[in-house]
Design a protein around this motif. Structure first.
Motif, PDB file in Angstrom:
ATOM      1  N   PHE A 218      62.037 -17.839  72.628  1.00 38.10           N
ATOM      2  CA  PHE A 218      63.015 -18.503  72.807  1.00 38.10           C
ATOM      3  C   PHE A 218      63.801 -18.671  71.301  1.00 38.10           C
ATOM      4  O   PHE A 218      65.076 -18.585  71.075  1.00 38.10           O
ATOM      5  N   VAL A 219      62.835 -19.013  70.485  1.00 37.31           N
ATOM      6  CA  VAL A 219      63.328 -19.185  68.971  1.00 37.31           C
ATOM      7  C   VAL A 219      63.759 -17.746  68.542  1.00 37.31           C
ATOM      8  O   VAL A 219      64.946 -17.521  67.849  1.00 37.31           O
ATOM      9  N   MET A 220      63.157 -16.749  68.650  1.00 38.83           N
ATOM     10  CA  MET A 220      63.440 -15.392  68.223  1.00 38.83           C
ATOM     11  C   MET A 220      64.618 -14.927  68.747  1.00 38.83           C
ATOM     12  O   MET A 220      65.468 -14.351  68.059  1.00 38.83           O
ATOM     13  N   ASN A 221      64.990 -15.139  70.091  1.00 36.47           N
ATOM     14  CA  ASN A 221      66.149 -14.768  70.838  1.00 36.47           C
ATOM     15  C   ASN A 221      67.313 -15.426  70.368  1.00 36.47           C
ATOM     16  O   ASN A 221      68.291 -15.389  70.766  1.00 36.47           O
ATOM     17  N   ASN A 222      66.944 -16.807  69.731  1.00 35.04           N
ATOM     18  CA  ASN A 222      68.067 -17.814  69.290  1.00 35.04           C
ATOM     19  C   ASN A 222      69.162 -17.071  68.503  1.00 35.04           C
ATOM     20  O   ASN A 222      70.311 -17.151  68.592  1.00 35.04           O
ATOM     21  N   ASP A 223      68.735 -16.181  67.584  1.00 31.13           N
ATOM     22  CA  ASP A 223      69.301 -15.652  66.791  1.00 31.13           C
ATOM     23  C   ASP A 223      70.198 -14.049  67.245  1.00 31.13           C
ATOM     24  O   ASP A 223      71.291 -13.932  66.718  1.00 31.13           O
ATOM     25  N   LYS A 224      69.335 -13.383  67.795  1.00 29.06           N
ATOM     26  CA  LYS A 224      69.726 -12.012  68.371  1.00 29.06           C
ATOM     27  C   LYS A 224      70.639 -12.368  69.511  1.00 29.06           C
ATOM     28  O   LYS A 224      71.507 -11.453  69.884  1.00 29.06           O
ATOM     29  N   LYS A 225      70.587 -13.312  70.499  1.00 31.61           N
ATOM     30  CA  LYS A 225      71.302 -13.378  71.751  1.00 31.61           C
ATOM     31  C   LYS A 225      71.008 -12.040  72.539  1.00 31.61           C
ATOM     32  O   LYS A 225      72.059 -11.559  73.018  1.00 31.61           O
ATOM     33  N   ASN A 226      69.645 -11.718  72.671  1.00 29.59           N
ATOM     34  CA  ASN A 226      69.325 -10.327  73.651  1.00 29.59           C
ATOM     35  C   ASN A 226      69.626 -10.768  75.153  1.00 29.59           C
ATOM     36  O   ASN A 226      68.744 -11.747  75.212  1.00 29.59           O
ATOM     37  N   LYS A 227      70.409 -10.063  75.897  1.00 28.68           N
ATOM     38  CA  LYS A 227      70.659 -10.537  77.025  1.00 28.68           C
ATOM     39  C   LYS A 227      69.278 -10.342  78.087  1.00 28.68           C
ATOM     40  O   LYS A 227      68.792 -10.928  78.844  1.00 28.68           O
ATOM     41  N   PHE A 228      68.559  -9.135  77.706  1.00 29.42           N
ATOM     42  CA  PHE A 228      67.507  -8.791  78.453  1.00 29.42           C
ATOM     43  C   PHE A 228      66.455  -9.729  78.217  1.00 29.42           C
ATOM     44  O   PHE A 228      65.701 -10.262  79.061  1.00 29.42           O
ATOM     45  N   ALA A 229      66.145 -10.240  76.923  1.00 28.19           N
ATOM     46  CA  ALA A 229      65.168 -11.203  76.567  1.00 28.19           C
ATOM     47  C   ALA A 229      65.694 -12.585  77.209  1.00 28.19           C
ATOM     48  O   ALA A 229      64.735 -13.240  77.581  1.00 28.19           O
ATOM     49  N   LYS A 230      66.771 -12.976  77.191  1.00 29.16           N
ATOM     50  CA  LYS A 230      67.050 -14.150  77.667  1.00 29.16           C
ATOM     51  C   LYS A 230      66.907 -14.367  79.029  1.00 29.16           C
ATOM     52  O   LYS A 230      66.686 -15.232  79.597  1.00 29.16           O
ATOM     53  N   TYR A 231      67.148 -13.136  79.761  1.00 26.31           N
ATOM     54  CA  TYR A 231      66.589 -13.160  81.062  1.00 26.31           C
ATOM     55  C   TYR A 231      65.500 -13.559  81.598  1.00 26.31           C
ATOM     56  O   TYR A 231      65.099 -14.430  82.439  1.00 26.31           O
ATOM     57  N   HIS A 232      64.496 -12.743  80.847  1.00 28.37           N
ATOM     58  CA  HIS A 232      63.123 -12.883  81.058  1.00 28.37           C
ATOM     59  C   HIS A 232      62.473 -14.219  80.473  1.00 28.37           C
ATOM     60  O   HIS A 232      61.552 -14.910  81.123  1.00 28.37           O
ATOM     61  N   ILE A 233      63.196 -14.769  79.269  1.00 30.35           N
ATOM     62  CA  ILE A 233      62.879 -16.119  78.911  1.00 30.35           C
ATOM     63  C   ILE A 233      63.095 -17.195  79.918  1.00 30.35           C
ATOM     64  O   ILE A 233      62.239 -18.099  80.080  1.00 30.35           O
ATOM     65  N   THR A 234      64.309 -17.032  80.644  1.00 31.66           N
ATOM     66  CA  THR A 234      64.849 -18.159  81.522  1.00 31.66           C
ATOM     67  C   THR A 234      63.817 -17.882  82.889  1.00 31.66           C
ATOM     68  O   THR A 234      63.376 -18.959  83.446  1.00 31.66           O
ATOM     69  N   GLN A 235      63.332 -16.620  83.353  1.00 29.75           N
ATOM     70  CA  GLN A 235      62.510 -16.673  84.190  1.00 29.75           C
ATOM     71  C   GLN A 235      61.141 -17.210  83.847  1.00 29.75           C
ATOM     72  O   GLN A 235      60.542 -17.985  84.813  1.00 29.75           O
TER      73      GLN A 235
END
Length: 120
Positions: free
Chosen positions: A38-55
């Motif tokens: 979650f913290v790593m993706n906070n900067d990059k805003k990658n949609k694929f990672a966000k999807y799996h982070i929410t799951q």
């Protein structure tokens, strides 16, 4: 009554999927991994990672709810044991989806996780 078909959400590009794959896998490994992703993706805003982070977040919260239900004697214990196996099945499915670069919702509650955490 029509059954809900699982929606497969597509990321915008193949490069976005390959960039977010490691964060998506990390999100499923442990609760600490979920926080790290979650913290790593906070900067990059990658949609694929966000999807799996929410799951993975939905899976963690469902596991927490099942753990709380497990404190109820007898009926709670039964629900907790069954819920544990369901959570493990969903976790394996999500991890395999991340490894295989798919944005497919988790079985049973994946579509609800998308709905609940869409603004995250």
């Amino acid at each position: 009554m029509k059954t809900a078909e699982p929606t497969v959400v597509t990321a915008s590009t193949e490069s976005e999927i390959t960039e977010g794959k490691s964060m998506a896998i990390i999100a499923y490994l442990t609760f600490v991994g979920l926080i790290i992703a979650f913290v790593m993706n906070n900067d990059k805003k990658n949609k694929f990672a966000k999807y799996h982070i929410t799951q993975s977040l939905g899976l963690a919260l469902t596991g927490l709810a099942i753990g709380i239900i497990g404190m109820i004697p007898i009926l709670g214990w039964i629900i907790s044991v069954i819920g544990f196996f369901v959570i493990v099945f969903m976790w394996i499915s999500g991890l395999m989806n991340a490894i295989n670069e798919k944005q497919k919702p988790l079985p049973i509650l994946g579509n609800k996780y998308e709905e609940w955490f869409k603004n995250l």
